[in-house]
Design an enzyme around this catalytic site. Structure first.
Site, PDB file in Angstrom:
ATOM      1  CG  PHE A 111      49.462  41.134  21.908  1.00 46.06           C
ATOM      2  CD1 PHE A 111      50.268  41.426  20.816  1.00 46.06           C
ATOM      3  CD2 PHE A 111      49.606  41.919  23.044  1.00 46.06           C
ATOM      4  CE1 PHE A 111      51.190  42.461  20.855  1.00 46.06           C
ATOM      5  CE2 PHE A 111      50.519  42.949  23.095  1.00 46.06           C
ATOM      6  CZ  PHE A 111      51.316  43.223  21.997  1.00 46.06           C
ATOM      7  CE  LYS A 112      53.588  42.603  23.826  1.00 44.27           C
ATOM      8  NZ  LYS A 112      54.477  43.079  24.873  1.00 44.27           N
ATOM      9  CG  ASP A 113      51.076  33.686  24.960  1.00 43.56           C
ATOM     10  OD1 ASP A 113      52.200  33.667  25.484  1.00 43.56           O
ATOM     11  OD2 ASP A 113      50.022  33.671  25.623  1.00 43.56           O
ATOM     12  CG  LEU A 116      57.263  36.395  22.393  1.00 41.15           C
ATOM     13  CD1 LEU A 116      57.077  37.093  23.720  1.00 41.15           C
ATOM     14  CD2 LEU A 116      58.728  36.414  21.987  1.00 41.15           C
ATOM     15  CB  THR A 144      57.407  40.975  26.216  1.00 43.78           C
ATOM     16  OG1 THR A 144      56.704  41.732  25.232  1.00 43.78           O
ATOM     17  CG2 THR A 144      58.621  40.326  25.573  1.00 43.78           C
TER      18      THR A 144
END
Length: 462
Positions: A111-113, A116, A144
């Protein structure tokens, strides 16, 4: 839109300056000076938008002219063009009362994509516009780091150093970071746990002279752009789950360790999204569950679990919530955080605890319960959960009530945590990009957990 510090000792700044500052120069966290209010009519209009269109509208509220709309649109479109699913964050229904919001369709399957990819493009945009150098420094409990590296690898004017706890991330997470062979990437494997890595980052950023001298920028969720990007999928998922019914009771169950993901949901609710419940799911490192239940925020014994990205005791975004809990009183927050630094705990009064319990439900998931949830949903629904998502689903099963629809945030692809999946005799096939990692050489340095050792590495790299 201006941004201010939770501790009140930074003059109001614009969006781009807030992104560049990362951690506020007074040690606090940056927040919008005013949370935009979204009307029911606007929600009805947004319901028809694609994910990228929705992201553009929400970002526009917070950027407010700091970036021309056509430039912002290109940043958004470029960021989400890298996702494997055309919906970006599709909602999958598991049964009549539970769906999962799949947040793992980006380049690194986490989910960090979602934040980011945008932040990496944003930093590149700022670097080009300002003809400036950007040195990104971040810590990761697993996801992350890979997402941040993927967002900026090979980009001119940007260097990135990521700290991760040595031996305390999954093998796939480690490979995603350490098989990147770009000259602008440095991976440091720190002897310690994630809280040690996070402490080093915060202390280095708190040295304002050092931060400015070496052009340090934040990639962790202390950066307000991360939070703003994550609010988008709450709106998007709500529209899918409510199906146009204004009376629908839609909950979100959020696996969280650093409080960033669930704070994004809290922010969406304060903007006017009619969320019914925000369910905070933790693992055995359950400092946040204890806070919601008892009003005491105090790190306890560190546990390694099957959901390592949540193996966190000190939640870096917690201060943002305290700021709103205490009525945006920066003096009160400064006193609370000074007390926490001195005594290692925060205790809130009974009236504040009632507010917390109105804002959140909370449930801590034990290791065995996490695995059992993965097994039961695989058997009964034919759906494979990763261990973090399983914590969110287990919490939903405990706290959701009849007549409610719950969306559990699915934060990573199960292939990233095969060590846990194999414990319950489930075999999975790795997606091709993950399988390919095992044939690549790793590039990382193992270092001790002192500020001095990290600083030495940074000076030679930057």
């Amino acid at each position: 839109m201006d941004y201010i510090s939770t501790r009140g000792k930074v003059e109001a700044i614009g969006f781009v300056d807030a992104v560049l500052m990362g951690l506020a120069n007074d040690g606090g966290l940056l927040v919008p000076s005013l949370i935009p209010s979204v009307s029911a009519d606007t929600l009805n209009q947004w319901e028809k938008l694609s994910y990228s269109e929705l992201a553009l509208e929400i970002f526009t509220l917070f950027v407010d002219g700091d970036i021309p709309r056509e430039d912002l649109k290109k940043l958004v479109d470029d960021s989400y063009a890298t996702f494997r699913d055309p919906e970006v964050t599709p909602v999958r229904r598991l049964n009549d009362s539970l769906s999962v919001l799949e947040l793992f369709h980006g380049p690194t399957f986490a989910f960090k994509d979602i934040a980011l990819q945008f932040l990496g493009n944003l930093y590149s945009y700022i670097s080009r516009k300002n003809n400036s150098i950007i040195h990104i420094l971040g810590a990761t409990s697993g996801d992350t780091g890979a997402s941040a590296i993927e967002g900026v690898r090979g980009k001119e004017g940007i260097r990135i150093c990521i700290l991760h706890p040595h031996g305390k991330v999954s093998k796939v997470q480690e490979l995603q970071m350490t098989t990147v062979n770009d000259a602008n990437v440095l991976n440091l494997s720190v002897e310690g746990n994630f809280d040690d890595c996070q402490r080093i980052i915060k202390e280095l950023f708190a040295d304002v002279d050092f931060k400015h001298r070496y052009h340090l920028r934040a990639i962790n969720s202390i950066n307000i752009a991360r939070i703003l990007a994550q609010t988008v999928y709450y709106f998007y998922a709500y529209f899918q789950a409510a199906k146009g019914d204004p009376a629908a009771k839609v909950n979100f169950s959020v696996p969280t360790g650093n409080f960033g993901d669930i704070f994004a949901g809290y922010l969406a609710k304060r903007m006017g999204l009619p969320v019914n419940k925000l369910i905070l799911a933790t693992n055995e490192n359950n400092i946040l569950e204890r806070f919601v239940r008892e009003g005491v925020y105090e790190p306890g014994e560190f546990h390694m679990t099957y959901s390592p990205s949540m193996d966190i005791q000190v939640a870096s975004n917690f201060e943002r919530y305290l700021y709103y809990l205490y009525g945006e009183d920066s003096q009160a927050i400064s006193a609370l955080m000074d007390g926490f630094k001195k005594d290692g705990r925060i205790v809130i009064p009974e009236d504040k605890l009632r507010t917390v319990q109105a804002d959140f439900g909370a449930y801590g998931v034990k290791n065995d319960e996490c695995l059992a949830t993965i097994g039961s949903y695989h058997k009964e629904n034919g759906y494979l959960l990763d261990p973090h998502t399983a914590c969110g689903v287990a919490a939903a099963d405990k706290l959701a009530e009849a007549g409610e629809v719950t969306v559990a945030l699915s934060t990573a692809h199960p292939a990233k945590f095969d060590e846990a999946i194999r414990l319950i005799d489930i075999e999975q096939t790795y997606p091709a990009p993950i399988q390919a990692l095992f044939n690549k050489p790793q590039i990382q340095k193992v270092v001790g957990g002192s500020n001095e050792e990290i600083t030495e590495q940074l000076l030679s790299f930057f």
